[in-house]
Design a protein around this motif. Structure first.
Motif, PDB file in Angstrom:
ATOM      1  N   GLY A  66      37.292 -11.532  13.822  1.00 54.12           N
ATOM      2  CA  GLY A  66      37.221 -12.422  12.670  1.00 54.12           C
ATOM      3  C   GLY A  66      36.049 -13.357  12.826  1.00 54.12           C
ATOM      4  N   SER A  67      35.508 -13.801  11.721  1.00 52.34           N
ATOM      5  CA  SER A  67      34.278 -14.591  11.760  1.00 52.34           C
ATOM      6  C   SER A  67      34.507 -16.083  11.750  1.00 52.34           C
ATOM      7  N   VAL A  68      35.601 -16.530  11.159  1.00 52.18           N
ATOM      8  CA  VAL A  68      35.813 -17.953  10.932  1.00 52.18           C
ATOM      9  C   VAL A  68      36.766 -18.528  11.971  1.00 52.18           C
ATOM     10  N   ALA A  69      36.430 -19.704  12.471  1.00 57.37           N
ATOM     11  CA  ALA A  69      37.294 -20.368  13.437  1.00 57.37           C
ATOM     12  C   ALA A  69      38.648 -20.693  12.814  1.00 57.37           C
ATOM     13  N   THR A  70      39.702 -20.530  13.596  1.00 53.87           N
ATOM     14  CA  THR A  70      41.040 -20.866  13.137  1.00 53.87           C
ATOM     15  C   THR A  70      41.845 -21.468  14.278  1.00 53.87           C
ATOM     16  N   SER A  71      42.764 -22.356  13.910  1.00 57.12           N
ATOM     17  CA  SER A  71      43.643 -22.981  14.892  1.00 57.12           C
ATOM     18  C   SER A  71      44.972 -22.250  15.026  1.00 57.12           C
ATOM     19  N   ARG A  72      45.123 -21.184  14.237  1.00 54.74           N
ATOM     20  CA  ARG A  72      46.400 -20.482  14.192  1.00 54.74           C
ATOM     21  C   ARG A  72      46.587 -19.636  15.447  1.00 54.74           C
ATOM     22  N   LEU A  73      47.506 -20.024  16.285  1.00 53.94           N
ATOM     23  CA  LEU A  73      47.750 -19.357  17.571  1.00 53.94           C
ATOM     24  C   LEU A  73      48.042 -17.869  17.387  1.00 53.94           C
ATOM     25  N   GLU A  74      48.792 -17.543  16.351  1.00 56.13           N
ATOM     26  CA  GLU A  74      49.223 -16.147  16.155  1.00 56.13           C
ATOM     27  C   GLU A  74      48.075 -15.217  15.784  1.00 56.13           C
ATOM     28  N   TYR A  75      46.928 -15.765  15.443  1.00 54.52           N
ATOM     29  CA  TYR A  75      45.779 -14.946  15.083  1.00 54.52           C
ATOM     30  C   TYR A  75      45.066 -14.373  16.316  1.00 54.52           C
ATOM     31  N   TYR A  76      45.316 -14.975  17.481  1.00 56.47           N
ATOM     32  CA  TYR A  76      44.538 -14.614  18.665  1.00 56.47           C
ATOM     33  C   TYR A  76      45.239 -13.514  19.434  1.00 56.47           C
ATOM     34  N   ARG A  77      44.517 -12.442  19.677  1.00 57.40           N
ATOM     35  CA  ARG A  77      45.110 -11.256  20.298  1.00 57.40           C
ATOM     36  C   ARG A  77      44.971 -11.254  21.813  1.00 57.40           C
ATOM     37  N   TYR A  78      43.818 -11.675  22.311  1.00 59.81           N
ATOM     38  CA  TYR A  78      43.561 -11.609  23.748  1.00 59.81           C
ATOM     39  C   TYR A  78      43.541 -13.010  24.346  1.00 59.81           C
ATOM     40  N   TRP A  79      44.197 -13.151  25.496  1.00 59.00           N
ATOM     41  CA  TRP A  79      44.323 -14.447  26.153  1.00 59.00           C
ATOM     42  C   TRP A  79      43.927 -14.351  27.617  1.00 59.00           C
ATOM     43  N   GLY A  80      43.312 -15.420  28.113  1.00 56.92           N
ATOM     44  CA  GLY A  80      43.027 -15.522  29.533  1.00 56.92           C
ATOM     45  C   GLY A  80      44.223 -16.128  30.256  1.00 56.92           C
ATOM     46  N   HIS A  81      44.115 -16.237  31.591  1.00 56.96           N
ATOM     47  CA  HIS A  81      45.220 -16.738  32.407  1.00 56.96           C
ATOM     48  C   HIS A  81      45.258 -18.252  32.509  1.00 56.96           C
TER      49      HIS A  81
END
Length: 123
Positions: free
Chosen positions: A100-115
């Motif tokens: 996605g191109s636009v910044a978002t604060s929505r946690l559920e939008y993020y697929r990959y996470w670091g530790h």
């Protein structure tokens, strides 16, 4: 896909830290990126996000004016510059990415996470 967050540590109130998030297995140039944090006894909360070209960024009210998010696509790395740190900034900081191109604060939008990397601010 791996996201490696680093740069956390122990700092006195008023001090500064720079967090880094190095990505592998994808090219971040096609992804929006963000930082979230998790403090003891609290839910994971949004800190800052940046669009895929770096032209748009958004911040939580609690960090606005003190933190700056940036990205260096050629190095596949995102940063969080944290100034004027407060004890309430103490948390584990996580980086996350999503298509996605636009910044978002929505946690559920993020697929990959670091530790995560631990930031401790002493008073």
């Amino acid at each position: 896909v791996q996201l490696q967050a680093s740069g956390g540590g122990l700092v006195q109130a008023g001090g500064s830290l720079r967090l880094s998030c190095a990505a592998s297995g994808l090219s971040i140039s096609a992804y929006r990126m963000a930082w979230f944090r998790l403090a003891p006894g609290k839910e994971r909360e949004f800190v800052a996000a940046i669009g895929w070209r770096g032209g748009d960024s958004i911040y939580a009210d609690s960090v606005k004016g003190r933190f700056t998010i940036s990205r260096y696509n050629a190095k596949n790395t995102m940063y969080l510059h944290m100034n004027s740190l407060k004890p309430e900034d103490t948390a584990v900081y996580y980086c996350a990415v999503s298509r996605g191109s636009v910044a978002t604060s929505r946690l559920e939008y993020y697929r990959y996470w670091g530790h995560g990397t631990l930031v401790t601010v002493s008073s």
